[in-house]
Design a protein around this motif. Sequence first.
Motif, PDB file in Angstrom:
ATOM      1  N   HIS A 106       0.870  -1.177   0.000  1.00 54.81           N
ATOM      2  CA  HIS A 106       0.000   0.000   0.000  1.00 54.81           C
ATOM      3  C   HIS A 106       0.907   1.227   0.000  1.00 54.81           C
ATOM      4  O   HIS A 106       1.615   1.491   0.976  1.00 54.81           O
ATOM      5  CB  HIS A 106      -0.907  -0.020   1.227  1.00 54.81           C
TER       6      HIS A 106
ATOM      7  N   SER B 152       0.038  13.376  -6.139  1.00 53.32           N
ATOM      8  CA  SER B 152      -0.706  12.420  -6.980  1.00 53.32           C
ATOM      9  C   SER B 152      -1.517  13.081  -8.080  1.00 53.32           C
ATOM     10  O   SER B 152      -1.883  12.422  -9.061  1.00 53.32           O
ATOM     11  CB  SER B 152      -1.630  11.562  -6.102  1.00 53.32           C
ATOM     12  N   SER B 153      -1.804  14.373  -7.955  1.00 52.87           N
ATOM     13  CA  SER B 153      -2.542  15.079  -9.012  1.00 52.87           C
ATOM     14  C   SER B 153      -1.610  15.760 -10.009  1.00 52.87           C
ATOM     15  O   SER B 153      -2.077  16.302 -11.014  1.00 52.87           O
ATOM     16  CB  SER B 153      -3.475  16.133  -8.399  1.00 52.87           C
TER      17      SER B 153
ATOM     18  N   LYS C 278      -1.515  -1.081  -4.068  1.00 53.16           N
ATOM     19  CA  LYS C 278      -2.625  -0.203  -3.740  1.00 53.16           C
ATOM     20  C   LYS C 278      -2.062   1.193  -3.564  1.00 53.16           C
ATOM     21  O   LYS C 278      -0.988   1.365  -2.979  1.00 53.16           O
ATOM     22  CB  LYS C 278      -3.315  -0.659  -2.456  1.00 53.16           C
TER      23      LYS C 278
ATOM     24  N   THR D 240      -2.684   5.229  -2.344  1.00 52.59           N
ATOM     25  CA  THR D 240      -3.408   6.342  -1.736  1.00 52.59           C
ATOM     26  C   THR D 240      -2.693   7.620  -2.129  1.00 52.59           C
ATOM     27  O   THR D 240      -1.488   7.774  -1.870  1.00 52.59           O
ATOM     28  CB  THR D 240      -3.461   6.217  -0.203  1.00 52.59           C
TER      29      THR D 240
ATOM     30  N   ASP E 160      -6.470  10.446  -9.092  1.00 53.26           N
ATOM     31  CA  ASP E 160      -5.665   9.542  -8.267  1.00 53.26           C
ATOM     32  C   ASP E 160      -5.412  10.092  -6.871  1.00 53.26           C
ATOM     33  O   ASP E 160      -4.581   9.551  -6.140  1.00 53.26           O
ATOM     34  CB  ASP E 160      -4.331   9.253  -8.968  1.00 53.26           C
ATOM     35  N   THR E 161      -6.119  11.164  -6.508  1.00 58.27           N
ATOM     36  CA  THR E 161      -5.940  11.786  -5.204  1.00 58.27           C
ATOM     37  C   THR E 161      -7.093  11.434  -4.282  1.00 58.27           C
ATOM     38  O   THR E 161      -8.258  11.689  -4.589  1.00 58.27           O
ATOM     39  CB  THR E 161      -5.802  13.311  -5.354  1.00 58.27           C
ATOM     40  N   ASP E 162      -6.743  10.823  -3.153  1.00 58.73           N
ATOM     41  CA  ASP E 162      -7.739  10.383  -2.177  1.00 58.73           C
ATOM     42  C   ASP E 162      -7.839  11.326  -0.991  1.00 58.73           C
ATOM     43  O   ASP E 162      -8.894  11.426  -0.358  1.00 58.73           O
ATOM     44  CB  ASP E 162      -7.374   8.979  -1.674  1.00 58.73           C
ATOM     45  N   ILE E 163      -6.746  11.993  -0.659  1.00 55.68           N
ATOM     46  CA  ILE E 163      -6.710  12.887   0.498  1.00 55.68           C
ATOM     47  C   ILE E 163      -6.240  14.255   0.036  1.00 55.68           C
ATOM     48  O   ILE E 163      -5.146  14.388  -0.522  1.00 55.68           O
ATOM     49  CB  ILE E 163      -5.771  12.347   1.593  1.00 55.68           C
TER      50      ILE E 163
ATOM     51  N   ALA F  33      -3.306  10.246   6.219  1.00 55.72           N
ATOM     52  CA  ALA F  33      -2.946   9.327   5.144  1.00 55.72           C
ATOM     53  C   ALA F  33      -2.410   8.012   5.716  1.00 55.72           C
ATOM     54  O   ALA F  33      -2.783   6.924   5.259  1.00 55.72           O
ATOM     55  CB  ALA F  33      -1.906   9.975   4.237  1.00 55.72           C
TER      56      ALA F  33
ATOM     57  N   GLN G 107      -4.491   4.994   6.792  1.00 53.17           N
ATOM     58  CA  GLN G 107      -5.040   4.084   5.782  1.00 53.17           C
ATOM     59  C   GLN G 107      -4.260   2.770   5.706  1.00 53.17           C
ATOM     60  O   GLN G 107      -4.599   1.896   4.913  1.00 53.17           O
ATOM     61  CB  GLN G 107      -5.024   4.760   4.403  1.00 53.17           C
TER      62      GLN G 107
END
Length: 318
Positions: free
Chosen positions: A2, A8-9, A26, A28, A37-40, A53, A56
Amino acid sequence: MHILLTGSSGWLGRFLAPRLRAAGHKVTGLDVAPGPDTDILGSVGDRNAVDRAFEQGIEAVIHAGALHKPDIVRYPPQAFIDINVTGTLNLLAAAKAAGHDRFVFTSTTSLMVSQTIRDESGEAAIWLDEASGPLVPRNIYGVTKLAAEGLCRLYAAEHGLSCVVLRTARFFPEDDDTHRMPSGENLKANEFLNRRLTVEDAADAHIVALERAPALGFETFILSAPTPFDRADASELKRDASAVIARYFPDAPMLYAKRGWTLPASLGRVYDWRHAERRLGFRCSTGFAEVLNALREGRAMPFAHDPSYLSPKEQIAT
């Protein structure tokens, strides 16, 4: 694994996240700007965002988020320290606390370029490799990235956290913010001779670094397309680069002329990619030879060029 992917953006993140998932990981994503692709949403300079983060179940970090050289005109020096230095420290501390065995840091060849090197006033092209120094960055961007590299080195030495530092050459899609001649696409093509790589190669190198980090401990690598030149060419490259290029690629002048492009008359510095091939086991797949192949065959260039590109964080600011 993970993976926490910062930035990520961003331009690299959008290519890196899918590759990580394709490799079975995986992902995050953490970024100040939204993206697929950005979760946080948050800054690495905010320890609370980093802690969220890590809640997770993060097992490794690829730290690609940063303020970059073009941001110098947009942000004060303190912002570079907060993001590039404190942000890196936040991530390293969290990775240590979580018991991680690998950390990949996206750095830059820019920190190797002092004002003297940038002025290119010597009689020969300067050959830059991982042993070059002393390092005297010429701006706040380089200063903070070098400091972040130092933090990675410290955490590897004091805490046993394997850290791989990737000093990437240029791979941005937009026009150069200081040079307008030759035109953007022509300039990018020229830079594959000595100081550029594709974003795809940059992303692939991060995957390899992630896999190899525990075996490497702490290591720094320059990432740039394989230069066709040798150190023995340094003086002539500064004096008459076009002649050297024509010797290695006899049809390059004709191919460039047909496109209305110009070959560089002088090259003041060359990034040496060989340590990454020897020690990391990575070699960029796209170089100047592939650029010429595209010209011969009338295909699109094998690199991205987008003069209108604006980073996601700047899109949300406008």
